[in-house]
Design an enzyme around this catalytic site. Sequence first.
Site: not given
Length: 180
Positions: A37, A63-64, A67-68, A124
Amino acid sequence: MGSLSQIAILIKTTNFAATKHRNQRRKDPSKTPYINHPIGVANILVEEGGIEDLAVIQAALLHDTVEDTDTTLAELEQHFGSKVSSIVAEVTDDKLKPKEERKRLQIEHAAHASTEAKLVKMADKIYNLRDLEKALPLGWDDARRREYFVWAKQVVVHCYEANPALANILKEIFTRSINF
């Protein structure tokens, strides 16, 4: 970062993201490795958006991570600098907030985001929407897919001016989505 070449910086960034996402899978029926991704988001920026800004491409790859994964913004700043960590911060949801609040805030914040964050946000959403066109994530039904398309449009409509090519791709996807 010293005098690393841009290629070396991108490899370092990709490796960092791959290490952080190593045990994660997408929610698609094939359970694709998650790292596909962020790499795909970066590729959309380069191949379809014509983006050559190294920090934006790095932010797409990362980018994640906050957050993840267990990554912090301070860690990103230490490894990749303040510009990259700032872009990532702009596109990171606060997982302590309820899902509906996070979704509302994405719509609200998109209009005021930096151009760099808008680029990452658009790429995204392009990646996610294309995935949803191909297959439903495990546990999703058509109604949930439609809700995602409606919400994604509310987010990215505030980003269109950042890149007309990416905006056109999104508009085409939303036009196709009326079939869902």
